[in-house]
Write an enzyme that holds these catalytic residues in place. Structure first.
Site, short mmCIF file in Angstrom:
data_model
loop_
_atom_site.label_atom_id
_atom_site.label_comp_id
_atom_site.label_asym_id
_atom_site.label_seq_id
_atom_site.Cartn_x
_atom_site.Cartn_y
_atom_site.Cartn_z
N LYS A 3 -9.87 6.86 4.66
CA LYS A 3 -11.11 6.57 5.15
C LYS A 3 -12.29 6.92 4.25
O LYS A 3 -13.23 6.08 4.21
CB LYS A 3 -11.37 7.13 6.75
N HIS B 27 -9.24 4.25 -0.68
CA HIS B 27 -7.80 3.50 -0.60
C HIS B 27 -7.50 2.64 -1.85
O HIS B 27 -7.52 1.45 -1.49
CB HIS B 27 -7.75 2.80 0.81
N ILE C 116 -11.70 0.05 -0.19
CA ILE C 116 -10.92 0.03 -1.40
C ILE C 116 -11.49 0.83 -2.57
O ILE C 116 -12.61 1.56 -2.32
CB ILE C 116 -10.83 -1.26 -1.83
N CYS D 33 0.73 -1.21 0.19
CA CYS D 33 -0.24 -0.11 0.03
C CYS D 33 0.75 1.18 -0.01
O CYS D 33 0.35 2.24 -0.13
CB CYS D 33 -1.05 -0.09 0.86
N SER E 264 -10.68 1.62 5.94
CA SER E 264 -10.92 2.53 4.64
C SER E 264 -11.44 1.64 3.53
O SER E 264 -11.31 0.51 3.53
CB SER E 264 -9.68 3.30 4.17
#
Lengths: 393, 393
Positions: B335, B339, B209, B83, B207
């Site tokens: 959030k 993400h 995706i 990430c 969060s």
């Protein structure tokens, strides 16, 4: 470009290695390179790898390997450019030390490919091609290269057997390289009779996959005599990188105006020649990307060693052997050393360094002073060229 | 480090985007960043991406995207650090121009995650963790973070509801960001009642995706007034990167002497502070990696904004809102903005640049001059910190 020195090299034998995990294989090469450089640590680690996510369900290789080899807290990340990932990671290590961000970096290429079923590996390798416009039609990666070879033979009038010298030379050289996957001399008859894979590419046109890792330690050349003066005690020669360039082409072969010309090989080689202040005539040997024999021909042409369409002539005239005019695959090339895809680009650099140090054994190129390595991702989509030079220590 | 200028920024809305392929999503952000910079080309493209191989059967994203956006023949490759891939790609672009290898580079982060079944995406995200020592026991990525949060609450005496301000603030800010995935104000009651995912992490701790891309164009700062003088005509402020550092920790959380301390966040932040010649007190706002609310607390502590174990206090004391002492997630954070893992690190940089240009709209931080962004790969395995600064044009 700022001149870069290679302080240490390390490699594992390319093999079918079910006994070591990917971190262990990479670790072996990293620790060998550090030992060769008389160093215990570096400031950053850049990993060349293509398939660890797909074949090993493991990403984050930078942190994984840094952790394993004891490079605690150092910068680490993975670089991917399909089969060109190794040299791409070296580019990153070069830029890291060249920018002054780090004083010393290691580039390691690693791949672990033999634990999966062949069909899964073939499908994973196809991610190097265009998923939406090539692979969706059922093309495999070898299939794409077969179409290119077919067209090349048609356009320039070559027969399949004219490509035999590429494979024969690679196998003859690989026999003497303890790190090579294949140790088997082959004849022209063997080449002609080999099992067909994707017409006209047969088994002896294609490089074998494998598990393996290779690593190099790099620093700015000017720091060799100062901060890193202890690192070269064991070596008669200091190896420097005097040319480094990457270029791209369309990812799908069908999008190119000339599918028989490696435009990115030409561009990156020209740029590397310019940086080094030399031309093809000054290159003593060339570790090219012979994933398939057709790629040897195309690389030799794009880099200025043969006229367009005349690559196979160099093999037929015996100019590519270690004692020839432009030796290639001197340690076996991808064909016999093996092609653990993301590691290959670093194996090539390690082999060029071995030659320039005069440590290439039975296939040593006499008086080798300047060597070139070229690593190809996809069917010519990403191509990275490096020129290395030896100077007396 | 050599000072670097950000000439252009671009982003797509984080969303569930089934209408565009990964190259189209990335292309939209790249072209937006080029337009913002008044440029039509750059010398190199570095792609931050984690999952295109696993979820899209497409590697070689460098060549793929360069080809698509018309950066024909330019250097291009992908960088992966789970990430943290986005900021890792930016590191590479910075080193490319800082070394003088290129005059101008673009870093684009892109991810396309919503087309697969949730279970496949969850399995793919787990490749950020240690396959051999964590995932093999059945741990998912959210599971690892849940264990950390559980332990943190136990050690420092916090209740789950004390983490609510992180989520409430992110959602409140995201409402005003047109590029955010979620536009929904939430209350403390919503937070407490949200569906449990992996105890104690509930839906509003995690969060979402998403599909999305963000891009930034970088050059050495000293060339802004010369070669690139036309690029800043539209902007009142020039944004420069005055700190850039990456560090790693063990990939498996259980290997750390203190699993509640982000050592790589501390190291990379310290190094970035040193480069910028400042400390935490000089940071006007902080785009941190709030993939899970526990990560907000840990990041604030490791970077010097809170005492060890006291991260949640900043939220409870209302210090993290846009008008607070250390605003975080000012555009929604991971959030609420969403993400898209490999893209997140570049979204953060784009958002810091928006704030520093004074173009952040309703959540503008008054008088923002210095902003920090921190991108985390794995559960703290690879952490990259950047400090950006605004100067009058």
């Amino acid at each position: 470009m700022r001149e870069i020195a290679i302080l240490g090299i390390g490699q594992t034998q390319v093999s079918e290695n079910w006994n070591q995990s990917i971190r262990e294989i990479a670790g072996e090469a990293v620790l060998a390179a550090l030992a060769d450089a008389n160093l215990t640590t570096v400031d950053g680690l850049y990993v060349g790898n293509m398939l660890s996510g797909l074949l090993g369900r493991q990403e984050s290789l930078g942190a994984l390997i840094a952790d394993w080899v004891g490079l605690h807290d150092k910068e680490a990340m993975k670089v991917e450019a399909a089969c060109g990932s190794g040299a791409a990671a070296l580019r990153m290590a070069i830029m890291a030390v060249s920018s002054g961000e780090l004083e010393c970096a290691i580039a390691v290429g690693v791949e672990k490919m033999t634990e999966m079923k062949g069909s899964e590996t073939t499908a994973a390798l196809a991610t190097a091609a265009d998923a939406d416009y090539e692979v969706i039609h059922g093309l495999s990666f070898v299939g794409i290269n077969a179409l290119v070879m077919q067209r090349y033979m048609y356009e320039y009038g070559w027969k399949h057997t004219h490509f035999a010298p590429f494979s024969i030379n690679a196998h003859a050289n690989g026999v003497h390289n303890p790190y090579a996957r294949l140790h088997e001399v082959i004849s022209e008859k063997d080449y002609q009779r080999a099992r067909m894979i994707s017409d006209p590419i047969n088994l002896l046109d294609a490089s074998p996959i494998g598990d393996g890792a290779a690593a190099v330690v790099v620093v700015p050349a000017e720091s060799v005599k100062t901060r890193f003066s202890h690192t070269t005690l064991n070596h008669r020669h200091i190896i420097t990188i005097v040319g480094s360039a990457a270029a791209t082409d369309t990812i799908a072969v069908h999008s190119r105006s000339d599918p028989l010309w490696l435009a990115a090989a030409e561009k990156s080689a020209r740029q590397a020649y310019l940086q080094a202040g030399i031309g093809p005539k000054d290159i003593d040997f060339f570790e090219l990307h012979d994933a398939f024999s057709i790629m040897s021909a195309l690389s030799l042409e794009a880099c200025g060693f043969a006229e367009r369409g005349q690559g196979p002539r160099l093999g037929l005239d015996e100019k590519i052997t270690p004692s020839g005019e432009i030796p290639i695959a001197t340690m076996g090339g991808l064909k016999a050393r093996g092609h653990p895809v993301g590691a290959t680009g670093i194996y090539q650099i390690v082999e060029v360094a071995q030659q320039l140090r005069g440590e290439a054994g039975r296939t040593q190129v006499d008086g080798a002073r300047i060597g070139m390595a070229q690593n190809i991702g996809g069917s010519g989509a990403t191509i990275v060229t490096h020129i290395l030079k030896a100077s007396r220590n």
